[in-house]
Enzyme design. Structure first.
Site, short mmCIF file in Angstrom:
data_model
loop_
_atom_site.label_atom_id
_atom_site.label_comp_id
_atom_site.label_asym_id
_atom_site.label_seq_id
_atom_site.Cartn_x
_atom_site.Cartn_y
_atom_site.Cartn_z
N HIS A 153 0.85 -1.19 0.00
CA HIS A 153 0.00 0.00 0.00
C HIS A 153 0.89 1.24 0.00
O HIS A 153 1.65 1.48 0.95
CB HIS A 153 -0.91 0.02 1.22
CG HIS A 153 -1.76 1.25 1.33
ND1 HIS A 153 -2.69 1.60 0.37
CD2 HIS A 153 -1.78 2.25 2.26
CE1 HIS A 153 -3.26 2.73 0.71
NE2 HIS A 153 -2.73 3.15 1.86
N GLY A 168 2.63 4.96 4.31
CA GLY A 168 2.05 5.67 5.45
C GLY A 168 0.60 5.28 5.62
O GLY A 168 0.02 4.60 4.77
N GLY A 171 -4.83 8.39 4.19
CA GLY A 171 -5.16 9.79 4.42
C GLY A 171 -3.98 10.67 4.80
O GLY A 171 -4.15 11.87 5.00
N ILE A 172 -2.76 10.10 4.86
CA ILE A 172 -1.60 10.89 5.27
C ILE A 172 -1.16 11.84 4.16
O ILE A 172 -0.47 12.83 4.43
CB ILE A 172 -0.43 9.95 5.67
CG1 ILE A 172 0.66 10.72 6.44
CG2 ILE A 172 0.16 9.27 4.46
CD1 ILE A 172 0.24 11.21 7.78
N GLY A 173 -1.55 11.53 2.90
CA GLY A 173 -1.21 12.43 1.80
C GLY A 173 -0.26 11.85 0.77
O GLY A 173 0.39 12.60 0.03
N LYS A 174 -0.18 10.53 0.69
CA LYS A 174 0.74 9.89 -0.28
C LYS A 174 0.40 10.25 -1.71
O LYS A 174 1.27 10.62 -2.51
CB LYS A 174 0.70 8.36 -0.09
CG LYS A 174 1.13 7.88 1.29
CD LYS A 174 1.09 6.38 1.38
CE LYS A 174 -0.32 5.82 1.30
NZ LYS A 174 -1.17 6.23 2.43
N SER A 175 -0.88 10.17 -2.06
CA SER A 175 -1.29 10.45 -3.44
C SER A 175 -1.08 11.92 -3.78
O SER A 175 -0.67 12.25 -4.90
CB SER A 175 -2.76 10.07 -3.63
OG SER A 175 -2.95 8.68 -3.47
N ASP A 192 -1.56 3.90 -4.74
CA ASP A 192 -2.42 3.14 -3.84
C ASP A 192 -1.98 1.68 -3.70
O ASP A 192 -1.71 1.21 -2.60
CB ASP A 192 -3.88 3.21 -4.28
CG ASP A 192 -4.81 2.71 -3.18
OD1 ASP A 192 -4.55 3.04 -2.00
OD2 ASP A 192 -5.77 1.99 -3.49
N GLU A 217 -6.52 8.37 -6.84
CA GLU A 217 -7.66 8.84 -6.07
C GLU A 217 -7.19 9.96 -5.15
O GLU A 217 -6.33 9.74 -4.29
CB GLU A 217 -8.25 7.70 -5.22
CG GLU A 217 -9.42 8.17 -4.35
CD GLU A 217 -9.76 7.20 -3.24
OE1 GLU A 217 -10.60 7.56 -2.39
OE2 GLU A 217 -9.18 6.10 -3.21
N ARG A 258 18.72 13.52 12.60
CA ARG A 258 19.03 14.91 12.24
C ARG A 258 20.34 15.03 11.47
O ARG A 258 20.59 16.05 10.83
CB ARG A 258 19.08 15.78 13.49
CG ARG A 258 17.77 15.80 14.25
CD ARG A 258 17.84 16.69 15.47
NE ARG A 258 18.00 18.09 15.11
CZ ARG A 258 18.06 19.08 16.00
NH1 ARG A 258 17.98 18.82 17.29
NH2 ARG A 258 18.23 20.33 15.59
#
Length: 339
Positions: A153, A168, A171-175, A192, A217, A258
């Site tokens: 995924h 992730g 809804g985390i914003g991958k697309s 997706d 999507e 870091r």
């Protein structure tokens, strides 16, 4: 990270599928020599066999379940036999459940042998390619067909030639990040659902599904066709997966790296991939960070590690034991340039 689906692989492919793809995809010219139905014969593994010893009568170790390749050696052996001897030797092989025969180097079989194969339901094909070249190309194709695969995924994007797999929670914003990368000139491979395929011990290839292909999507917007919207330059059908970028909401309790961009690895089908854990906060330009991750990976591939270079500078400074009121400037003289 979420548990990955179980790996899977093809159990068999039909001889008809192999013959058609060898011509249309691999680019090998082959011709069918008899009328046996190739849809009824199955190939169950990637290995091939040259049945020289079996033709000579030694059948104890005959791996009949593999595709049989008849090269110059096997065909010359058959030619030196009498017509009755050829038919007898060839008929011994047809007792077994053989998927098919491939004749290389432009070799052919006598009509009686082809008739026997047709009666036994064994397809026979011929190609003009040399045996070694044909076996290499056939072996590569079959290895791909029987390779271990796994669905992942995420979104796979080619960024500066580096395959970034964005993962992730939903809804985390991958697309959205993948779409922004495409708008900046990079290329979408899959969104997706990514089909990961192991090619050897250290290479992992990625592709989309036959249904979704290059559709995306976007929450709140719906489905978009990246190929239709941005053109052929914006897509790829396959790409090696080289870096995993895992997106997650910022957590103040988690300590993020870091100095070194990559401090851990993610295993997919036994292939260890560099893993970058990227925390998401409002206003953070994740698209640019993905570009930097790709460029940093390229630098590392060619032997440059920014963290190691900085650590070496710091160590040298400490060893010099130079004291002063503050840190030294990065330039010794401004040269009257006050811009």
């Amino acid at each position: 990270m979420a548990r990955s689906p179980k790996p899977f692989q093809n159990e068999s492919v039909s001889v008809a599928f192999v013959a058609e793809k060898l011509q249309s995809v691999v680019g090998i010219e082959i011709s069918a020599l008899n009328d046996a139905d190739p849809e009824l014969r199955l190939v169950t593994e990637s290995n091939q066999h040259r049945p020289g010893l079996a033709l000579a009568g030694f059948l104890d170790l005959f791996t009949h379940h593999r595709i049989q390749v008849l090269g110059n050696t096997e065909c010359r052996y058959l030619e030196h036999l009498s017509a009755e001897g050829r038919e007898a030797a060839f008929s011994k092989l047809l007792v077994f459940n053989i998927p098919c025969f491939f004749l290389t180097n432009g070799n052919l079989l006598d009509a009686p042998l082809l008739d026997r194969a047709t009666e036994a339901g064994v397809p026979i094909y011929a190609t003009g390619l040399p045996t070694m070249e044909f076996q290499a190309r056939l072996g590569d194709f079959l290895s791909d067909q029987f390779a271990i695969q796994q669905t992942v995924h995420g979104a796979l994007v080619d960024v500066y030639g580096i395959g970034l797999l964005l993962t992730g929670s939903p809804g985390i914003g991958k697309s959205e990040i993948a779409l922004d990368l495409v708008e900046r000139g990079h290329r979408l491979v899959a969104d997706d659902v990514v089909i990961a395929t192991a090619k050897g011990d250290s290479v992992l290839m990625g592709a989309g599904t036959d249904i979704a292909q290059h559709f995306m999507e976007i929450r709140g917007l719906g489905l978009i066709d990246v190929r239709a919207m941005f053109g052929i330059r914006a897509i790829r059908f396959q790409k090696r997966i080289e870096v995993v970028v895992h997106l997650s909401p910022w957590d103040k309790e988690v300590e993020y790296t870091r100095l070194g961009m990559v401090d851990s690895f993610h295993d997919i089908l036994g292939v260890q991939l560099p893993l970058v854990k990227l925390p998401i906060t409002p206003g953070k330009n994740v698209t640019v960070l993905c570009e930097v991750i790709a460029m940093n990976h390229l630098l590392g591939h060619y032997g440059y590690n920014a963290a190691e270079v900085f650590a070496e500078r710091l160590t040298n400074k400490i060893r010099s034991k130079k004291s002063g009121a503050g840190p030294d400037r990065g330039i010794d003289y401004f040269e009257h340039d006050y811009e």
